[in-house]
Design a protein around this motif. Structure first.
Motif, short mmCIF file in Angstrom:
data_model
loop_
_atom_site.label_atom_id
_atom_site.label_comp_id
_atom_site.label_asym_id
_atom_site.label_seq_id
_atom_site.Cartn_x
_atom_site.Cartn_y
_atom_site.Cartn_z
N ASP A 84 -7.75 -3.65 2.12
CA ASP A 84 -7.43 -2.75 3.22
C ASP A 84 -6.21 -3.24 3.99
O ASP A 84 -5.34 -2.45 4.38
CB ASP A 84 -8.63 -2.64 4.16
N LEU A 85 -6.15 -4.56 4.20
CA LEU A 85 -5.05 -5.12 5.00
C LEU A 85 -3.72 -4.99 4.29
O LEU A 85 -2.72 -4.62 4.90
CB LEU A 85 -5.34 -6.58 5.31
N ILE A 86 -3.69 -5.25 2.98
CA ILE A 86 -2.41 -5.18 2.29
C ILE A 86 -1.90 -3.74 2.27
O ILE A 86 -0.69 -3.49 2.40
CB ILE A 86 -2.49 -5.75 0.86
N GLY A 87 -2.81 -2.78 2.15
CA GLY A 87 -2.37 -1.39 2.19
C GLY A 87 -1.78 -1.03 3.54
O GLY A 87 -0.76 -0.33 3.62
N HIS A 88 -2.40 -1.54 4.60
CA HIS A 88 -1.91 -1.26 5.95
C HIS A 88 -0.55 -1.93 6.18
O HIS A 88 0.39 -1.28 6.69
CB HIS A 88 -2.92 -1.77 6.97
N VAL A 89 -0.43 -3.19 5.82
CA VAL A 89 0.84 -3.91 6.04
C VAL A 89 1.95 -3.29 5.20
O VAL A 89 3.09 -3.13 5.67
CB VAL A 89 0.68 -5.40 5.72
N ARG A 90 1.64 -2.89 3.99
CA ARG A 90 2.66 -2.28 3.14
C ARG A 90 3.14 -0.95 3.73
O ARG A 90 4.34 -0.65 3.71
CB ARG A 90 2.10 -2.07 1.74
N SER A 91 2.23 -0.15 4.25
CA SER A 91 2.63 1.13 4.84
C SER A 91 3.47 0.92 6.09
O SER A 91 4.34 1.73 6.41
CB SER A 91 1.39 1.97 5.16
N LEU A 92 3.22 -0.17 6.81
CA LEU A 92 3.95 -0.46 8.04
C LEU A 92 5.30 -1.11 7.77
O LEU A 92 6.29 -0.82 8.45
CB LEU A 92 3.11 -1.38 8.93
N CYS A 93 5.35 -1.99 6.77
CA CYS A 93 6.53 -2.84 6.55
C CYS A 93 7.33 -2.50 5.31
O CYS A 93 8.42 -3.05 5.11
CB CYS A 93 6.09 -4.30 6.48
N ALA A 94 6.81 -1.63 4.46
CA ALA A 94 7.49 -1.23 3.22
C ALA A 94 7.89 -2.47 2.42
O ALA A 94 7.10 -3.39 2.26
CB ALA A 94 8.68 -0.33 3.54
N ASP A 95 9.15 -2.50 1.92
CA ASP A 95 9.51 -3.60 1.04
C ASP A 95 9.86 -4.89 1.78
O ASP A 95 10.27 -5.87 1.16
CB ASP A 95 10.65 -3.20 0.09
N ALA B 192 -5.43 -4.52 12.54
CA ALA B 192 -6.42 -5.09 11.62
C ALA B 192 -7.56 -5.78 12.36
O ALA B 192 -8.71 -5.75 11.91
CB ALA B 192 -5.73 -6.08 10.67
N PHE B 193 -7.26 -6.41 13.51
CA PHE B 193 -8.33 -6.98 14.34
C PHE B 193 -9.28 -5.88 14.82
O PHE B 193 -10.50 -6.03 14.80
CB PHE B 193 -7.73 -7.71 15.54
N GLU B 194 -8.71 -4.77 15.24
CA GLU B 194 -9.52 -3.68 15.77
C GLU B 194 -10.44 -3.07 14.71
O GLU B 194 -11.57 -2.67 15.01
CB GLU B 194 -8.60 -2.59 16.34
N THR B 195 -9.98 -3.03 13.47
CA THR B 195 -10.77 -2.43 12.40
C THR B 195 -11.75 -3.42 11.77
O THR B 195 -12.59 -3.02 10.96
CB THR B 195 -9.85 -1.89 11.29
N GLY B 196 -11.62 -4.70 12.11
CA GLY B 196 -12.52 -5.71 11.55
C GLY B 196 -12.04 -6.30 10.24
O GLY B 196 -12.76 -7.09 9.62
N TRP B 197 -10.83 -5.96 9.81
CA TRP B 197 -10.31 -6.54 8.58
C TRP B 197 -9.95 -8.01 8.77
O TRP B 197 -10.00 -8.79 7.82
CB TRP B 197 -9.07 -5.79 8.11
N VAL B 198 -9.54 -8.38 9.98
CA VAL B 198 -9.08 -9.73 10.27
C VAL B 198 -9.99 -10.37 11.31
O VAL B 198 -10.33 -9.74 12.33
CB VAL B 198 -7.61 -9.72 10.78
N ILE B 199 -10.39 -11.63 11.05
CA ILE B 199 -11.23 -12.37 11.98
C ILE B 199 -10.38 -13.22 12.92
O ILE B 199 -10.64 -13.32 14.12
CB ILE B 199 -12.20 -13.28 11.21
N ASP B 200 -9.35 -13.85 12.38
CA ASP B 200 -8.48 -14.74 13.15
C ASP B 200 -7.15 -14.80 12.42
O ASP B 200 -7.07 -14.47 11.23
CB ASP B 200 -9.11 -16.12 13.27
N ALA B 201 -6.10 -15.24 13.12
CA ALA B 201 -4.78 -15.29 12.49
C ALA B 201 -3.86 -16.20 13.29
O ALA B 201 -4.05 -16.40 14.49
CB ALA B 201 -4.17 -13.90 12.37
#
Length: 475
Positions: free
Chosen positions: A237-248, A307-316
């Protein structure tokens, strides 16, 4: 066949500097860097030019002597190691180190097969460009080996593997003829694209002596984050989100299990856990941009906030400088070395569709623990292209020999599951001498038949790296 006659003829071609016969000097060519594969050879030949390679290949072809091409000898499947007969010739390309041409207008660099990957990267950098292939062995692996195994590495997500990075090849064929395919063309629709036969063929169809490779604009801004995840599905889920936000701008996305990190923390000096407390899974994310001072940290923070809000990420944690970024990458790059300190490491380089990674891990972990209780699963890899290094270490307190005796049974579980997910048993390491039997079992029989037909056409006498890719040569 008169060996001394062949050796004298070879020496006339390459000179004394190009011939290795002393057993002590030959040793490093006859075993891989992990000491997992050992072989014997009649001699080691180190030609310095394509013409010398072609002449040696012709001599061996006429004498019916098998050749084993070798680059930096950093592979994991024994593809560059001769058999135990002592009747094969190792042909090392390490003297072929020239950067032949840099064409900035065409964004290409032409290099010989013995150029070390890091030297290629540095040559591109000095010209104000980027050659993006990056992997753990880049200080010793060679371009020829990278091509022969279709190397991938950590930047495939953005730039592709060696197949995507290559425009043209120069190849010495099994009979000594030279295919002069060093064309830096991005469009050439004149029939079969022959270079793709040799890329990934592990030296079984010919010997790559030079290549025209793509260059890219240099990147001047970087943002790197180490992220704790609850599950592999969160990584998808996270990689899909980051890719849509940051593209290449998304250049790297590596995922690893807690077990992987614990081995690094236990065995690699200078490494420390970037976060407080253990977490089940981690991702290492890297963004790059050609624009100096691009606001990549803000972009990454924005993506991680969601990603924090959706629960995909615990800490970073986001690296604040290059030193911190290098320390984060050291955690990922130290996994393979660290696992070796825990005894035998059963390495499996598989790929499945990215969407299927969570289910593959869940089902395969469960099957292994049921069949082999207590095994420690070191699962990590290039999340963006579906490539997992799914390695197995022995249970705590167990002896090496009984664990090694289970290697084939463990492999069967992993490869059966890989096949069930329509995956590949070798994502980037090749088949070498480790996986030909498995490939014959798990690949479509028609694929094997077509591969053998190509082998018979280009190498009818079966003298090019026999026993690699195909376990039984041309039979």
């Amino acid at each position: 066949m008169a060996w001394e006659t062949l050796i004298q003829s070879v020496e006339q071609v390459v000179g004394a500097a190009g011939l290795v016969r002393d057993p002590e000097l030959m040793h490093s060519y006859l075993t891989d860097w992990r000491n997992a594969y050992q072989g014997r050879a009649a001699l080691v030949v180190r030609p310095a030019t394509t013409e010398e390679v072609a002449a040696v290949v012709r001599l061996c072809h006429d004498a019916g002597v098998a050749l084993v091409p070798q680059g930096g000898n950093t592979g994991l499947c024994g593809g560059s190691i001769p058999d135990s007969s002592g009747r094969q010739v190792v042909l090392s390309l390490t003297r072929m180190k020239r950067i032949r041409e840099i064409d900035l207008a065409n964004e290409t660099i032409t290099v010989e097969a013995g150029v070390i990957l890091r030297q290629l990267q540095e040559a591109a950098s000095q010209a104000g460009r980027l050659f993006p292939l990056s992997l753990g062995a880049e200080g010793s692996c060679t371009v020829g080996g990278n091509l022969a195994t279709n190397a991938g590495g950590t930047a495939v997500l953005r730039y592709g593997n060696m197949r995507e990075l290559t425009l043209g090849l120069e190849v010495v064929l099994p009979d000594g003829r030279v295919w002069h395919g060093l064309r830096g063309l991005r469009k050439d629709n004149t029939g079969y694209d022959l270079k793709h036969l040799f890329i990934g063929s592990e030296g079984t169809l010919g010997i790559i002596t030079a290549a025209v490779l793509k260059l890219f604009p240099a990147t001047h801004s970087t943002a790197t984050a180490w992220v704790a995840l609850p599950t592999p599905q969160a990584a998808v889920d996270l990689i899909g989100h980051v890719r849509s936000l940051c593209a290449d701008r998304l250049t790297g996305f590596e995922m690893m299990s807690r077990q992987s990190l614990e081995f690094v923390l236990d065995h690699v000096a200078g490494c420390s856990d970037p976060l407080q407390g253990p977490h089940p899974w981690y991702a290492l994310i890297e963004l790059r941009d050609t624009v100096p001072d691009a606001p990549l940290d803000l972009l990454l923070e924005s993506g991680l906030g969601h990603a924090f809000e959706t629960g995909w990420v615990i800490d970073a944690v986001i690296a604040s400088n290059q030193t911190q970024a290098a320390a984060l990458w050291a955690l990922r790059e130290g996994i393979s070395e660290a696992q070796n300190h825990e005894g035998p490491s059963l390495k499996h380089d598989i790929s499945v569709p990215v969407s299927q990674i969570p289910a593959f891990i869940e089902r395969t972990d469960s099957a292994l623990q049921q069949a082999f209780p207590g095994v420690r699963i070191v699962s990590y890899g290039h999340m963006g292209d579906g490539n997992l290094h799914y390695n197995i270490s022995k249970p705590l307190g167990h002896a090496d020999a009984p664990f090694k005796a289970q290697e084939q049974a463990i492999m069967q579980v992993i490869y059966q599951m890989t096949s069930a997910f329509n995956g590949s048993i070798s994502a980037e390491h090749g088949l070498g001498q480790a996986k030909p039997d498995a490939a014959a079992h798990f690949k479509d029989p028609l694929e094997i038949e077509l591969m053998r037909a190509i082998k018979r056409t280009l190498d009818p006498t079966g003298l090019m790296n026999p026993g690699k890719v195909f376990a039984t040569g041309l039979e």
